[in-house]
Scaffold this motif. Sequence first.
Motif, mmCIF file in Angstrom:
data_model
loop_
_atom_site.group_PDB
_atom_site.id
_atom_site.type_symbol
_atom_site.label_atom_id
_atom_site.label_comp_id
_atom_site.label_asym_id
_atom_site.label_seq_id
_atom_site.Cartn_x
_atom_site.Cartn_y
_atom_site.Cartn_z
ATOM 1 N N ARG A 164 -50.237 12.846 -18.044
ATOM 2 C CA ARG A 164 -50.226 11.427 -18.367
ATOM 3 C C ARG A 164 -51.189 10.783 -19.419
ATOM 4 O O ARG A 164 -51.015 10.063 -20.347
ATOM 5 C CB ARG A 164 -50.674 10.797 -16.896
ATOM 6 N N GLN A 198 -46.138 2.656 -4.487
ATOM 7 C CA GLN A 198 -45.912 3.615 -3.586
ATOM 8 C C GLN A 198 -44.284 3.395 -3.080
ATOM 9 O O GLN A 198 -44.018 4.160 -2.026
ATOM 10 C CB GLN A 198 -46.928 3.202 -2.368
ATOM 11 N N GLY A 241 -40.317 7.942 -4.855
ATOM 12 C CA GLY A 241 -41.719 8.295 -4.367
ATOM 13 C C GLY A 241 -42.774 7.557 -5.024
ATOM 14 O O GLY A 241 -42.482 6.844 -6.036
ATOM 15 N N LEU A 277 -45.129 6.477 -7.894
ATOM 16 C CA LEU A 277 -45.186 6.642 -9.341
ATOM 17 C C LEU A 277 -46.414 5.616 -9.821
ATOM 18 O O LEU A 277 -46.668 4.664 -9.412
ATOM 19 C CB LEU A 277 -43.514 5.937 -9.928
ATOM 20 N N GLN A 337 -45.159 10.689 -12.715
ATOM 21 C CA GLN A 337 -44.925 11.335 -11.252
ATOM 22 C C GLN A 337 -45.932 12.522 -11.052
ATOM 23 O O GLN A 337 -45.749 13.476 -12.042
ATOM 24 C CB GLN A 337 -43.645 11.527 -10.902
ATOM 25 N N ASP A 338 -46.684 12.594 -10.104
ATOM 26 C CA ASP A 338 -47.523 13.750 -9.997
ATOM 27 C C ASP A 338 -48.347 13.900 -11.145
ATOM 28 O O ASP A 338 -48.898 15.100 -11.594
ATOM 29 C CB ASP A 338 -47.016 14.863 -9.673
ATOM 30 N N GLY A 339 -48.874 12.986 -11.983
ATOM 31 C CA GLY A 339 -49.621 12.862 -13.111
ATOM 32 C C GLY A 339 -49.074 13.324 -14.467
ATOM 33 O O GLY A 339 -49.497 13.512 -15.251
ATOM 34 N N LYS A 340 -47.708 13.218 -14.263
ATOM 35 C CA LYS A 340 -46.819 13.745 -15.604
ATOM 36 C C LYS A 340 -45.812 12.657 -15.755
ATOM 37 O O LYS A 340 -45.293 11.887 -15.178
ATOM 38 C CB LYS A 340 -45.983 15.063 -15.327
ATOM 39 N N ALA A 353 -42.794 10.827 -16.449
ATOM 40 C CA ALA A 353 -41.343 11.585 -15.967
ATOM 41 C C ALA A 353 -40.488 10.252 -16.303
ATOM 42 O O ALA A 353 -39.082 10.702 -16.034
ATOM 43 C CB ALA A 353 -41.594 11.238 -14.584
#
Length: 208
Positions: A87, A108, A113, A115, A129-132, A134
Motif C-alpha cells: 500500500r 469493513q 471483506g 478494504l 486488501q491485507d495491506g496490498k 488490490a
Amino acid sequence: MTTKPLPWTLVALGLLAACAPEPEKPMEKDAAANAAEIIVPPAGNAEANAASARAEAPGIGVRLAPEELTLVQPDGSSRHVRFGMARADAVRMLAGALGSPIEEAGNQDCGAGPLGSAAFRDGLSLYFQDGKFAGWDLDGREAAGFATAKGIGIGTSRKELEAAGTVDVGETSIGNEFMMGALSGLLSSPAPDGKVTNLWAGVTCIAR
C-alpha cells in the motif's frame, strides 16, 4: 613697506590650486548608494515563479489497465503500479503524479471483506486488501482524462467499447453494468451511444 605679489606668482598659485586632487567621498556614502541600486525581489515572487515553472513542466500521466495503473513519465518511459504492491509504495507512486490523497479510509462492509482506500483528485480511488494494492475505481463525476491504452475512459460510448473488444452489458442493481475482460463499469444507457460513467478493476467496494 608693502610688497605686492608679482603677476607670475598669482598665475603659479592658480595652477597649483587647479591641479590639487579633489577630496575623496566617504566610503559609507558610496556603499549606501550602491545598496540603494540593488533591487531584492520579494520572497513571494520567487515562490510564485517556481510554482509557475512546475506547472508548465510536463507532468506524469496515469493510464488505466485491468491489473494495474501505469505511470507514463514525461520522457515516455513507464512505471507500473501493479496489484499486489504494498500500500505505501502504491500511494507514494500515485502521489508523485496526482498529489497526496485527498482522503484515506477503511471499510469493513465491502463484499470482498475489509478494504482500505485512498482517494486521489479527479475521481480516482485505490483499494487495498491485507495491506496490498488490490483494485482501482474511477468516478466519472470528476470528468477526468484517465483512459486505458485503447482510449477507454469516462465518456467512451458503448459502440466504441465494442469496437475495442468483447463487451457484456446487463442491467443490475447499480445500473447498466458492463464487463470487458477484467475491466468493468457503468453505462449511462445500454444504447450504442450510451456513455461510460464509471470504471473499475480488481477488488473494489462497489455498493450493490
